[in-house]
Design an enzyme around this catalytic site. Structure first.
Site, mmCIF file in Angstrom:
data_model
loop_
_atom_site.group_PDB
_atom_site.id
_atom_site.type_symbol
_atom_site.label_atom_id
_atom_site.label_comp_id
_atom_site.label_asym_id
_atom_site.label_seq_id
_atom_site.Cartn_x
_atom_site.Cartn_y
_atom_site.Cartn_z
ATOM 1 N N HIS A 85 0.829 -1.218 0.000
ATOM 2 C CA HIS A 85 0.000 0.000 0.000
ATOM 3 C C HIS A 85 0.861 1.264 0.000
ATOM 4 C CE1 HIS A 85 -0.072 -0.019 4.579
ATOM 5 N NE2 HIS A 85 -0.149 1.276 4.402
ATOM 6 N N ASN A 213 -9.447 -4.709 5.707
ATOM 7 C CA ASN A 213 -8.608 -3.613 6.205
ATOM 8 C C ASN A 213 -8.963 -3.319 7.661
ATOM 9 O OD1 ASN A 213 -6.746 -1.553 6.132
ATOM 10 N ND2 ASN A 213 -8.029 -0.114 4.981
ATOM 11 N N TRP A 214 -7.967 -3.008 8.487
ATOM 12 C CA TRP A 214 -8.133 -2.734 9.923
ATOM 13 C C TRP A 214 -8.735 -3.935 10.652
ATOM 14 C CZ3 TRP A 214 -5.445 1.406 11.046
ATOM 15 C CH2 TRP A 214 -5.403 2.485 10.159
ATOM 16 N N ASP A 222 0.928 -7.683 2.031
ATOM 17 C CA ASP A 222 1.103 -6.237 1.849
ATOM 18 C C ASP A 222 2.596 -5.857 1.836
ATOM 19 O OD1 ASP A 222 0.812 -3.531 1.718
ATOM 20 O OD2 ASP A 222 -0.651 -3.378 3.341
ATOM 21 N N ASN A 328 -9.247 4.108 3.388
ATOM 22 C CA ASN A 328 -8.441 3.795 4.565
ATOM 23 C C ASN A 328 -8.781 4.747 5.724
ATOM 24 O OD1 ASN A 328 -6.326 2.243 5.766
ATOM 25 N ND2 ASN A 328 -5.008 4.032 5.572
ATOM 26 N N GLY A 649 2.062 5.517 9.340
ATOM 27 C CA GLY A 649 3.460 5.938 9.214
ATOM 28 C C GLY A 649 4.371 4.782 9.613
ATOM 29 N N ASN A 650 3.840 3.915 10.514
ATOM 30 C CA ASN A 650 4.551 2.668 10.817
ATOM 31 C C ASN A 650 4.300 1.636 9.721
ATOM 32 O OD1 ASN A 650 4.295 3.130 14.273
ATOM 33 N ND2 ASN A 650 6.189 2.429 13.291
ATOM 34 N N SER A 651 3.456 1.984 8.769
ATOM 35 C CA SER A 651 3.269 1.103 7.629
ATOM 36 C C SER A 651 4.613 0.861 6.970
ATOM 37 C CB SER A 651 2.346 1.751 6.602
ATOM 38 O OG SER A 651 1.028 1.718 7.053
ATOM 39 N N PHE A 667 1.966 -3.550 8.745
ATOM 40 C CA PHE A 667 1.113 -2.791 7.814
ATOM 41 C C PHE A 667 -0.216 -2.328 8.365
ATOM 42 C CE2 PHE A 667 -2.128 -5.874 6.420
ATOM 43 C CZ PHE A 667 -1.550 -7.095 6.726
ATOM 44 N N ASP A 668 -0.610 -2.764 9.565
ATOM 45 C CA ASP A 668 -1.955 -2.370 9.992
ATOM 46 C C ASP A 668 -2.135 -2.577 11.480
ATOM 47 O OD1 ASP A 668 -4.378 -1.255 9.419
ATOM 48 O OD2 ASP A 668 -5.237 -2.992 8.430
HETATM 49 N N1 ASP Z 1 -2.633 0.567 7.722
HETATM 50 C C1 ASP Z 1 -2.290 1.636 8.534
HETATM 51 C C2 ASP Z 1 -2.186 2.905 7.776
HETATM 52 O O1 ASP Z 1 -3.019 3.174 7.012
HETATM 53 C C3 ASP Z 1 -1.135 1.431 9.428
HETATM 54 C C4 ASP Z 1 -1.590 1.849 10.760
HETATM 55 O O2 ASP Z 1 -2.169 2.927 10.869
HETATM 56 O O3 ASP Z 1 -1.394 1.092 11.705
HETATM 57 O O4 ASP Z 1 -1.295 3.692 7.895
#
Ligand code: ASP
Length: 717
Positions: A85, A213-214, A222, A328, A649-651, A667-668
């Protein structure tokens, strides 16, 4: 979380909550603090200097910020591993309807086939130092709040320019760590030639789509790979075929052995923003005002673009990155709205603040110094709320419809670029101008008249109802839809703002020329400009007030808690640690922390977003797992879950094992953990990574990217 579970969460006595990990805020540690963590006792098997060593090379030298995400160098030749992503726009930009890399994936078999990711940059942290006193020296007691904001901004820009002049080729940024209190100057190496190397097809990289997602359990691959290039002399340079792969000071070793439940993991990365050191009045504003608006407005745009995409695949490709970004945030805000209510986060924050207020009142000196701080902060958010309908409209008018966004940016640029460099908005300063202007021109590639017109129409109808933006009155006529439609028809028929050449030309013009420029959107932009300026001035005044008030709030909060706390996330380098661990999202439901390839197959329905590629299904049928299936599992691990403290941002952040080797790509977060941004909890805060074994397995078995495994030093059998 359902209500039964919430009973469990809310049953914890408030006094305990104040000290308990429900509001633990020390999850995202700046490098200067990590020696305090005693990571060895948590399972770290290498000295902490292996992670961060200001006097030598350490893991942080292998970590990059890539377009707001995190990534890591995984080879001596500048190969970068991050999320699919995070590479989404680069993949989309390299695609055409006939050569659709988003759908089919992309793999450069040789280096000369790697594709330039235009506009993508890579940032590596070099050093940092505290500059709080230099910044705050410009603040005078009793200063007008807007002037306070501007003085701080200007001083920060001066420090940045001075630092960059003394460190040619580097970039400097000053980051506010605690509002109104502390500022740190970071020096970064900045690489500008970034190329796409490998991305799996969307059916792997985005498997489960917005449905998953989430959420956990997760089966999304990903991940993707870039490579950074530099000039032959090793300096940062724009794209050129003469450039050579960058050799990082340190690259991260990937560990095909992976991790198991209970293992220590830690993450290095650039978490974007958290808001834990804000008041209940802030959270209340976000919860009642901003989040519902975002859900409503983003939801509407997503429906519009999805419908347009269904009717025409070329439009679908154009709007894909926007749909993805909006979806997102949309779902994240939905998660927050539900989570804040169920965990009664606002109620708890208020109780916490009540205890703080009592503490302030209990001492006459404290009362004299801090007695009005909470109420004053509350009144700033009340002012912001009163301005909301009009300000949101102005913000989205100049942001959401592309035609007006581009015209407005060009107009604002012309105005700003007449000011001295340090007084301009940051994106218009000389050091950023090339990037700002080239990104603007690049973005036109995704312009679609039908979608754009519908977005502007929606905003103009809202504006007609509100009737508070005088600049729009001439085009709104008597506020009837027919007047608006007449304007839109004429404007979109006549404009040439979607032509890159015209925009390049506009970006060279003076404001006086633009005032006379014959384009309906440039004309509209020039009319809106004074109103947007006035709005920005009001924002700066509120910011100036908050800068003063939060610095007092943070002082008294520290006295109250009797301890230090770490700053909120602000896109600077942080470490967080935890363990591979399941959780209980609902009463009687326990979620295990590792998913498998078998789960990918199990979820396959043949209908979007659960269409696993046939090649992948076949490999699973044949149990062709290579060396990537641990015997105990008898399958390839796909997703891992752990209780670290992460945010957007930790993505793309590397997930390390106790030996400092890469075992996953973050990633999430889970649905309940969308409220991490306001309060972390051992109960619900879980983050999600793609397991390195799945990355390697897909690369090798599905895509035939043997050369990349070899480059990473990974055995293929
Ligand atoms: N998937 C998330 C994002 O959109 C990563 C996160 O927020 O933990 O940045």
């Amino acid at each position: 979380m359902d209500n039964t579970n919430m009973k469990r969460l809310t049953a914890i006595p408030v006094a305990l909550l104040l000290l308990s990990p429900l509001f633990a805020d020390e999850g995202m540690w700046p490098m200067s603090e990590i020696h305090r963590l005693n990571l060895a006792s948590k399972g770290l098997q290498v000295p902490v200097q292996v992670i961060y060593n200001p006097k030598g090379v350490s893991l942080i030298d292998g970590i990059v910020n890539i377009g707001g995400c995190t990534g890591s160098f995984v080879s001596p030749d500048g190969l970068i591993l991050t999320n699919h992503h995070c590479a989404f726009s680069a993949i989309q930009e390299a695609s055409t309807p006939e050569r659709n890399y988003l759908e089919n994936g992309f793999l450069a078999k040789t280096r000369d086939l790697e594709v330039a990711a235009k506009g993508q940059t890579v940032r590596i942290t070099e050093s940092y130092r505290d500059v709080s006193s230099e910044v705050l020296a410009v603040v005078q007691p009793g200063m007008e709040p807007g002037a306070r904001t501007k003085a701080i901004e200007k001083r920060i820009k001066e420090i940045v320019l001075d630092t960059e002049a003394k460190n040619p080729g580097k970039r400097a940024e000053v980051s506010e760590m605690f509002i109104g209190k502390s500022y740190v100057l970071f020096i970064y190496t900045y690489l500008k030639d970034v190329r796409l190397v490998y991305a799996p097809p969307r059916s792997i990289g985005e498997y489960g789509g917005e449905t998953d997602n989430w959420n956990w359990p997760r089966h999304t691959g990903d991940f993707s790979f870039f490579r950074a290039y530099v000039a032959p002399d090793g300096g940062s340079a724009d794209y050129s075929t003469a450039n050579v792969p960058y050799h990082p000071r340190r690259h991260i070793k990937v560990a095909p052995s992976g991790v198991a439940e209970g293992d220590l993991v830690f993450i290095l990365g650039y978490p974007g923003r958290t808001y834990r050191h804000r008041t209940a009045s802030y959270l209340d504003f976000e919860y009642r005002v901003r989040m519902p608006f975002t859900v409503e407005w983003y939801g509407w745009q997503i429906n519009l673009m999805e419908a347009a995409g269904k009717a025409d695949p070329a439009v679908a490709l154009k709007v894909a990155p926007r749909v993805k970004g909006l979806s997102n945030t949309f779902k994240n805000n939905q998660g927050k709205l539900v989570g804040i209510r169920r965990a009664d986060l606002l109620g708890k924050k208020r109780q916490e603040e009540k205890a703080l207020a009592d503490f302030i009142q209990a001492d006459p000196q404290r009362k004299a110094k801090y007695g009005t701080v909470l109420a004053e902060i509350g009144s700033v958010y009340a002012q912001a709320e009163a301005a909301v309908p009009r300000e949101f409209l102005l913000q989205f008018l100049t942001r959401s419809p592309e035609a007006l966004r581009v015209a407005f940016t060009a107009y604002e640029a012309a105005r700003e670029r007449q000011k001295p460099d340090v007084e301009r908005e940051s994106s218009y300063m000389d050091r950023n101008w090339k990037q700002t202007s080239s990104r603007l021109v690049l973005s036109l590639r995704n312009f679609d008249r039908g979608v754009d017109e519908a977005i502007l129409r929606n905003l103009l109808v809202r504006a007609a109802k509100l009737n508070a933006i005088p600049a729009l009155r001439p085009i709104l006529g008597n506020g009837q839809g027919s007047d608006i439609d007449r304007f839109l028809n004429q404007a979109y028929g006549a404009t040439r703002i979607h032509d890159g050449k015209i925009v390049e030309d506009l970006l060279k013009k003076k404001p006086e020329d633009l005032d006379l420029f014959d384009d309906p959107f440039v004309q509209l932009a020039s009319k809106l400009y004074p109103e947007v300026q006035a709005m920005k001035e009001a924002e700066k005044r509120r910011e100036g007030d908050l800068n003063r008030l939060y610095s007092l709030y943070l002082d008294v909060k520290k006295d109250f808690l009797g301890r230090d706390f770490v700053p909120d996330a602000n896109s600077t380098l942080r470490l967080t640690y935890g363990h591979i661990k399941g959780y209980e999202p609902r009463d009687a439901v326990f979620m295990h922390p590792i998913t498998t390839l078998g789960g990918v197959v199990e979820k396959h329905t043949g209908e979007d977003p659960f269409v696993a590629p046939e090649g992948l299904m076949e490999l699973h049928r044949k149990k062709d797992f290579g060396p990537f299936a641990p015997p105990k599992l008898g399958d390839v691990p796909v997703g891992i879950l752990y209780d670290t403290d992460t945010t957007g941002g930790n993505s793309g952040s590397p997930v390390f094992n106790g030996r400092g080797e890469l075992v996953g790509v973050n990633f999430d977060r889970v649905w309940e953990a969308t409220i991490n941004d306001y309060g972390w909890s051992a109960l619900y805060s879980r983050s999600i990574a793609v397991d390195i074994r799945y990355v390697l397995w897909v690369a090798l078995k599905f895509s035939g990217a043997d050369h990349l495994l070899k480059e990473m030093g990974v055995k293929t059998n």
